[in-house]
Design an enzyme around this catalytic site. Structure first.
Site, PDB file in Angstrom:
ATOM      1  N   TYR A   3      30.333  -0.907   1.752  1.00  0.00           N
ATOM      2  CA  TYR A   3      30.013  -1.272   3.003  1.00  0.00           C
ATOM      3  C   TYR A   3      31.118  -0.654   3.995  1.00  0.00           C
ATOM      4  O   TYR A   3      31.245  -1.270   4.970  1.00  0.00           O
ATOM      5  CB  TYR A   3      29.321  -2.371   3.545  1.00  0.00           C
ATOM      6  CG  TYR A   3      27.977  -2.509   3.174  1.00  0.00           C
ATOM      7  CD1 TYR A   3      26.932  -2.069   4.092  1.00  0.00           C
ATOM      8  CD2 TYR A   3      27.743  -3.030   1.944  1.00  0.00           C
ATOM      9  CE1 TYR A   3      25.714  -2.034   3.485  1.00  0.00           C
ATOM     10  CE2 TYR A   3      26.155  -3.266   1.706  1.00  0.00           C
ATOM     11  CZ  TYR A   3      24.951  -2.638   2.573  1.00  0.00           C
ATOM     12  OH  TYR A   3      24.017  -2.713   2.134  1.00  0.00           O
ATOM     13  N   TYR A  39      16.470  -8.169   3.876  1.00  0.00           N
ATOM     14  CA  TYR A  39      17.456  -7.632   3.045  1.00  0.00           C
ATOM     15  C   TYR A  39      17.156  -8.194   1.651  1.00  0.00           C
ATOM     16  O   TYR A  39      17.411  -9.499   1.336  1.00  0.00           O
ATOM     17  CB  TYR A  39      18.968  -7.900   3.451  1.00  0.00           C
ATOM     18  CG  TYR A  39      19.848  -7.150   2.601  1.00  0.00           C
ATOM     19  CD1 TYR A  39      20.138  -5.806   2.466  1.00  0.00           C
ATOM     20  CD2 TYR A  39      20.634  -8.052   1.459  1.00  0.00           C
ATOM     21  CE1 TYR A  39      21.204  -5.237   1.623  1.00  0.00           C
ATOM     22  CE2 TYR A  39      21.516  -7.470   0.828  1.00  0.00           C
ATOM     23  CZ  TYR A  39      21.693  -6.249   0.546  1.00  0.00           C
ATOM     24  OH  TYR A  39      22.673  -5.578  -0.189  1.00  0.00           O
ATOM     25  N   ASP A  53      12.480 -14.962  -2.239  1.00  0.00           N
ATOM     26  CA  ASP A  53      14.002 -14.291  -2.681  1.00  0.00           C
ATOM     27  C   ASP A  53      15.100 -15.578  -2.049  1.00  0.00           C
ATOM     28  O   ASP A  53      15.097 -15.341  -0.892  1.00  0.00           O
ATOM     29  CB  ASP A  53      14.175 -13.245  -1.959  1.00  0.00           C
ATOM     30  CG  ASP A  53      15.610 -12.320  -2.149  1.00  0.00           C
ATOM     31  OD1 ASP A  53      16.540 -13.133  -2.635  1.00  0.00           O
ATOM     32  OD2 ASP A  53      15.877 -11.309  -1.863  1.00  0.00           O
ATOM     33  N   LYS A  82      24.236 -15.269  -6.113  1.00  0.00           N
ATOM     34  CA  LYS A  82      25.072 -15.798  -5.169  1.00  0.00           C
ATOM     35  C   LYS A  82      25.632 -16.984  -5.606  1.00  0.00           C
ATOM     36  O   LYS A  82      26.412 -17.184  -6.378  1.00  0.00           O
ATOM     37  CB  LYS A  82      24.556 -15.659  -3.694  1.00  0.00           C
ATOM     38  CG  LYS A  82      24.068 -14.492  -3.093  1.00  0.00           C
ATOM     39  CD  LYS A  82      24.367 -14.178  -1.639  1.00  0.00           C
ATOM     40  CE  LYS A  82      24.622 -12.733  -1.370  1.00  0.00           C
ATOM     41  NZ  LYS A  82      23.317 -12.029  -0.857  1.00  0.00           N
TER      42      LYS A  82
HETATM   43  C1  LIG Z   1      22.726 -10.605  -0.989  1.00  0.00           C
HETATM   44  C2  LIG Z   1      21.203 -10.664  -1.264  1.00  0.00           C
HETATM   45  C3  LIG Z   1      20.665 -10.027  -2.388  1.00  0.00           C
HETATM   46  C4  LIG Z   1      21.452  -8.894  -3.074  1.00  0.00           C
HETATM   47  O1  LIG Z   1      22.152  -9.610  -3.819  1.00  0.00           O
HETATM   48  P1  LIG Z   1      23.358  -8.817  -4.873  1.00  0.00           P
HETATM   49  O2  LIG Z   1      23.893  -9.814  -5.717  1.00  0.00           O
HETATM   50  O3  LIG Z   1      24.468  -8.538  -3.399  1.00  0.00           O
HETATM   51  O4  LIG Z   1      22.781  -7.502  -5.339  1.00  0.00           O
HETATM   52  C5  LIG Z   1      19.123 -10.090  -2.522  1.00  0.00           C
HETATM   53  N1  LIG Z   1      18.682 -10.858  -1.609  1.00  0.00           N
HETATM   54  C6  LIG Z   1      19.197 -11.465  -0.692  1.00  0.00           C
HETATM   55  C7  LIG Z   1      18.357 -12.770   0.006  1.00  0.00           C
HETATM   56  C8  LIG Z   1      20.617 -11.699  -0.381  1.00  0.00           C
HETATM   57  O5  LIG Z   1      21.074 -12.121   0.453  1.00  0.00           O
END
Ligand SMILES: *Cc1c(COP(=O)(O)O)cnc(C)c1O
Length: 423
Positions: free
Chosen positions: A18, A145, A237, A266
């Site tokens: 980015y 996202y 998610d 994460k």
């Molecule tokens: C960061 C994020 C992703 C992607 O995760 P990466 O490990 O960066 O590929 C997917 N969903 C959400 C809600 C996120 O915040």
């Protein structure tokens, strides 16, 4: 600013995420991390107020996680996960399933948040396929996202970032973030497409990268229920919201409905190792459980269920459920609430919002400018020169701290924000 030798070497070989490499300011080489702090080459200390892109739960270089990973490293660093298994993966799956909503029964490992989402999407589409139905549309939220790989990008909100790829992305029905006022209208949109929709994917309660946009648990629960009645699978998610960020262990703990599939990454390993998890219900799993080999989930990564990442995740979970960490999470929630109460009075501050340990605000003069807020870089650098790592999403300044942040350091972060924005 003096350019260090590491920064100069970096500039010759690395391509950063980015980042417009031509116009970006010099990178800051970090040589060491400890708890809430990062230290650069000159020994300057930064409070990591965004948990390094929201991954660090217990602080940097945590000695317990380090020793658990180190032990594992000397025992078994990796083994193929097709046809083989190992204790860390079994223990981690058992632990996760004991903490997740009761309907979650199986854990599928991958490498990061985007791959966890790819797996979830493939599970959903093939679930219907294996049951003899062709459903190829996905329902998703505007401003969502879900990651940067093609499937994850497809179900994320369309933006300036996705323009070169838009014609390659799959068919998504976008709906607004639900609220009490628009829920009826959203249901009407769902009615139109329901037959062809495989799944609904959403970031529960907080749309992170979209600008820490927040919405109510109650209205999401209603929307989940409606989708379920229409035969639409639910993909929750929790890559960002998982592991305490919303004040509860998972955003799921705020909801009255249970999703069919969940995604994690994460904070999963406490921010130590890259790892993704996709969990699912028995109903999902059963659609693949067959003597017909073509009903297999044909997906896997070289590093599936990497034992080191599993060891890091197990260590992070030990720390997370610990009473002192839970106390810290609750204390951060209260401290944020007081901060919001106080800063709301301020002339220069526009909107403010909080969900658990996540707090966000926007400078008043930035209203309506969104991601292309002209002062984003100025704020970023002023925060840094004050020793705080904060990385505004356009005009949205947010704090997502590691849970080990001291009350004093968190107050310092508030002060720096207040000073920089209102000066
Ligand atoms: C960061 C994020 C992703 C992607 O995760 P990466 O490990 O960066 O590929 C997917 N969903 C959400 C809600 C996120 O915040």
């Amino acid at each position: 600013m003096r350019t260090s030798s590491l920064a100069a070497r970096d500039e010759r070989v690395n391509w950063h995420p980015y980042t417009q490499m031509k116009t970006a300011s010099p990178v800051i080489p970090i040589v060491r991390g400890e708890g809430t702090y990062l230290f650069d080459e000159q020994g300057k200390r930064y409070i990591d107020a965004i948990s390094s892109w929201w991954v660090t739960l217990h602080g940097h270089a945590h000695p317990y996680i380090a020793s658990q990973v180190s032990k594992q490293l000397h025992t078994l660093e990796h083994v193929i996960f097709a046809g083989f298994t190992h204790r860390p993966a079994i223990e981690l799956s058992e632990r996760l399933l004991s903490l997740l909503p009761g309907n979650q029964r199986r854990i599928f490992y991958s490498d990061n948040g985007s791959t966890a989402v790819e797996v979830a999407l493939k599970m959903s589409i093939q679930y219907h396929f294996n049951n003899g139905a062709r459903k190829l549309k996905v329902l998703a939220l505007r401003d969502a996202y879900h990651g940067d790989t093609f499937g994850a990008m497809s179900v994320s909100g369309r933006s300036r970032w996705t323009v070169p790829f838009n014609d390659l992305l799959f068919e998504v029905v976008f709906i607004d973030r639900p609220s009490v006022t628009n829920l009826a209208a959203i249901k009407q949109v769902i009615d139109v497409y329901a037959e062809a929709v495989a799944c609904f994917i959403y970031e529960p309660l907080v749309q992170g990268a979209g600008g820490m946009l927040m919405y109510e648990a109650d209205v999401l629960s209603q929307l989940m229920l409606y989708c379920r009645q229409k035969g639409i699978l639910l993909i929750q998610d929790e890559v960002f919201t998982g592991f305490g960020r919303t004040g509860q262990l998972f955003a799921a703990n705020h909801l009255t409905e249970q999703p069919d599939i969940m995604c994690f990454s994460k904070g999963l390993t406490g921010g130590t190792m890259a790892m993704g998890v996709t969990s699912c219900s028995e109903m999902l799993y059963e659609a693949f459980y067959s003597s017909d080999r073509y009903k297999t989930l044909f997906h896997g990564h070289s590093f599936t269920a990497n034992p080191l990442a599993c060891a890091a995740a197990l260590a992070s979970l030990d720390l997370l459920v610990n009473e002192s960490t839970q106390d810290n999470i609750h204390r951060i929630c209260r401290q944020h609430a007081h901060f919001i109460e106080r800063i709301r009075q301020h002339q220069g501050i526009g909107v403010t919002r909080q969900c658990g340990t996540i707090v966000a605000l926007e400078p008043k003069e930035s209203e309506g400018t969104g991601y292309f807020y002209k002062d984003q870089q100025r704020l970023y650098h002023q925060f840094l020169s004050n020793g705080v790592l904060l990385r505004p999403l356009g005009s949205v300044v947010y704090i997502v701290p590691p849970y080990c942040i001291s009350p004093e350091d968190l107050d310092l972060v508030y002060e720096v924000i207040e000073t920089v924005i209102t000066q």
